[in-house]
Write a protein that holds these residues in place. Sequence first.
Motif, short mmCIF file in Angstrom:
data_model
loop_
_atom_site.label_atom_id
_atom_site.label_comp_id
_atom_site.label_asym_id
_atom_site.label_seq_id
_atom_site.Cartn_x
_atom_site.Cartn_y
_atom_site.Cartn_z
N GLU A 261 0.53 -1.51 -0.30
CA GLU A 261 -0.22 0.39 0.13
C GLU A 261 1.21 1.06 -0.18
O GLU A 261 0.41 2.09 0.24
CB GLU A 261 -1.01 -0.12 1.08
N ASN A 262 2.69 1.04 0.22
CA ASN A 262 3.09 2.19 0.50
C ASN A 262 3.88 2.34 -1.08
O ASN A 262 4.71 3.80 -0.88
CB ASN A 262 3.96 2.41 1.60
N GLY A 263 3.60 1.83 -1.83
CA GLY A 263 4.17 1.41 -3.49
C GLY A 263 5.65 0.92 -3.39
O GLY A 263 6.23 1.10 -4.34
#
Length: 135
Positions: free
Chosen positions: A11-13
């Motif tokens: 979700e943070n890339g």
Amino acid sequence: MNRVRSLHEDENGTVFEDGDEAKVTVVEPDLSIEKTPDPSGIVVAGGEVRYTIRVTHTAASASDAFDLVINDSIPSGLAFVPGSNTSSLTTSFSQTGQNLSWTLSRLNLTGANSVLLTYNVTVDLDVLGNTTLLN
């Protein structure tokens, strides 16, 4: 070589990558086939000959053999004797004209590592003397 690769992103890339590979070695059986007549010398017209076919693993063989099909074509001048075929292992047998065929699902590398197939033929009465019939 068989490779697998996994990519995913959280979700943070952040990208995560993983992979692995596996080697597969394919081995094949090495078989020999030999056919012998009995008698092996002179036969008169009308006489009978018994053929033995032996299929066996060689010393170089590395695996069991699967789905074997052994074909033998009887030359003109010889006639198959119905019901004379035998096998030292379980096989299916078929005859179409002068063509004989045995099917064997498995020939083990160890233990019973060969199969003997036999059948009889008669020499046709119209075969001339001193004729060589190759089978």
